[in-house]
Design a protein around this motif. Structure first.
Motif, mmCIF file in Angstrom:
data_model
loop_
_atom_site.group_PDB
_atom_site.id
_atom_site.type_symbol
_atom_site.label_atom_id
_atom_site.label_comp_id
_atom_site.label_asym_id
_atom_site.label_seq_id
_atom_site.Cartn_x
_atom_site.Cartn_y
_atom_site.Cartn_z
ATOM 1 N N UNK A 159 0.847 -1.199 0.000
ATOM 2 C CA UNK A 159 0.000 0.000 0.000
ATOM 3 C C UNK A 159 0.880 1.247 0.000
ATOM 4 N N UNK A 160 0.506 2.220 -0.834
ATOM 5 C CA UNK A 160 1.162 3.531 -0.845
ATOM 6 C C UNK A 160 0.090 4.610 -0.752
ATOM 7 N N UNK A 161 -0.247 4.992 0.458
ATOM 8 C CA UNK A 161 -1.289 5.980 0.687
ATOM 9 C C UNK A 161 -0.748 7.216 1.377
ATOM 10 N N UNK A 162 -1.599 8.213 1.598
ATOM 11 C CA UNK A 162 -1.174 9.464 2.219
ATOM 12 C C UNK A 162 -1.183 9.385 3.739
ATOM 13 N N UNK A 172 -3.877 1.424 5.113
ATOM 14 C CA UNK A 172 -2.876 1.354 6.160
ATOM 15 C C UNK A 172 -1.511 1.230 5.478
ATOM 16 N N UNK A 173 -0.615 2.184 5.734
ATOM 17 C CA UNK A 173 0.687 2.190 5.055
ATOM 18 C C UNK A 173 1.831 1.791 5.984
ATOM 19 N N UNK A 174 1.494 1.162 7.094
ATOM 20 C CA UNK A 174 2.514 0.788 8.075
ATOM 21 C C UNK A 174 3.579 -0.119 7.471
ATOM 22 N N UNK A 175 3.160 -1.045 6.634
ATOM 23 C CA UNK A 175 4.097 -2.008 6.054
ATOM 24 C C UNK A 175 5.159 -1.308 5.206
ATOM 25 N N UNK A 176 4.735 -0.398 4.312
ATOM 26 C CA UNK A 176 5.692 0.324 3.472
ATOM 27 C C UNK A 176 6.598 1.211 4.314
#
Length: 356
Positions: free
Chosen positions: A262-265, A307-311
């Motif tokens: 995921x690549x979110x704001x 959720x962008x925690x992984x990236x």
């Protein structure tokens, strides 16, 4: 850009959908890094598209073709022998998917499979980034962001086609390009899911920024169909930064990162459509809005977040800009494109984004 320049300089890269909004920005960025680029895509939609006005097509190998044609796709791969593939070509519009559901599935599912097959058949390819969307998740209108391991799905044909594409990508990776057998096939495949992307040079129908600009340039009210819909808004350079970083990581450690991302704001960039249009008008310097919402309109999700925690923790990637900066940079392109070099504007925005 220095962290990318050393890696991408001289790399042979194929980009599907390079004539589109995100594809044109990625092409401009990679060309500025010294990459050898082949683009494969349909013709641009309008003469005002970022691809056309920037003139980037004159500086790459520009191939026009349809990803639904497997032979055309494989011929393009054979011609350029890419080392890295960024797959962005798609039918990207929810409302159009209701009008053209079969074509949407053909492009988004079978087109993606054709790209995967071309990657599989081309020895030179080491890394493939398959770009889908945040709408690939089975959206339950929940208040917390979706994580990469949650179920794929989708109500409308567009969203469900992207969920199906994700399932296909996972299947091809496990069946034919499994990281456990990397020494045999030598390929690393990942999918990338981004939120609502905005930026200069987008003229697609039924997108809030192009709708705003068309209305403002015509001195007409901006008509808002879905004012309360909440989306994760981000500048186009944010996810592209993620794709570039992910590809580099996959090249260096091919069995570690070949999965979905995921690549979110940032959380403060999650906002409703009405507020986004209000800020666009403020940044543009004029205009007004009109609520034209229809209770009987075709279904579109009201709430969607990632959720962008992984990236953030595994790639070291995170968004650079807040919502106001994102809209300001977007409005800047539209205020300048008629009088200045669009190529220069794009490169200036990339340097500004990279804090150079």
């Amino acid at each position: 850009m220095d962290r990318f320049r050393e890696f991408y300089n001289g790399k042979r890269i194929l980009i599907t959908g390079h004539t589109g909004f995100k594809g044109s920005w990625l092409t401009i960025w990679l060309k500025s890094l010294g990459a050898e680029i082949t683009g494969f895509a349909l013709d641009p939609v309008t003469e005002k598209d970022n691809f056309v006005l920037s003139g980037i097509g004159n500086h790459i190998t520009d191939i026009r073709g349809n990803i639904c044609n497997a032979d055309e796709m494989k011929n393009a791969f054979e011609k350029c022998k890419p080392e890295i593939v960024f797959h962005l070509a798609a039918q990207p519009l929810v409302r159009l998917s209701y009008e053209q559901p079969v074509e949407t599935y053909q492009t988004n599912v079978m087109g993606t499979i054709n790209v995967l097959e071309a990657i599989r058949a081309t020895d030179s390819v080491k890394v493939g980034i398959m770009v889908t969307t945040d709408k690939c998740y089975e959206n339950k209108e929940q208040i917390w962001g979706y994580r990469e391991n949650e179920p794929m799905g989708g109500h409308d044909p567009y969203s469900s086609s992207k969920g199906a594409a994700e399932i296909a990508i996972s299947s091809w990776r496990r069946s034919f390009m499994n990281p456990a057998n990397y020494e045999k096939h030598g390929k690393s495949i990942a999918s990338a899911r981004a939120g609502n992307v905005i930026g200069g040079g987008d003229w697609a129908q039924d997108r809030i920024i192009p709708d705003c600009i068309r209305a403002l340039e015509s001195n007409e009210p901006v008509e808002i169909r879905n004012p309360k819909a909440i989306r994760p808004w981000q500048h186009v350079l944010e996810p592209l930064n993620g794709y570039l970083l992910l590809a580099q990581k996959m090249w260096d450690e091919p069995t570690k990162y070949c999965e979905g991302w995921n690549f979110g704001p940032k959380t403060d960039s999650v906002s409703n459509v009405w507020d986004i249009a209000s800020e666009v008008i403020k940044q543009y310097g004029s205009g007004k809005m009109k609520d034209v919402s229809d209770p009987d309109a075709l279904h579109e999700a009201k709430l969607l977040m990632l959720d962008i925690s992984k990236a953030k923790f595994r790639l070291g990637w995170e968004p650079k800009m807040n919502l106001l900066q994102t809209i300001a940079l977007t409005a800047d392109w539209y205020k300048r494109y008629k009088k200045e070099s669009v190529s220069d504007i794009c490169l200036e925005h990339i340097r500004q984004f990279c804090n150079e």
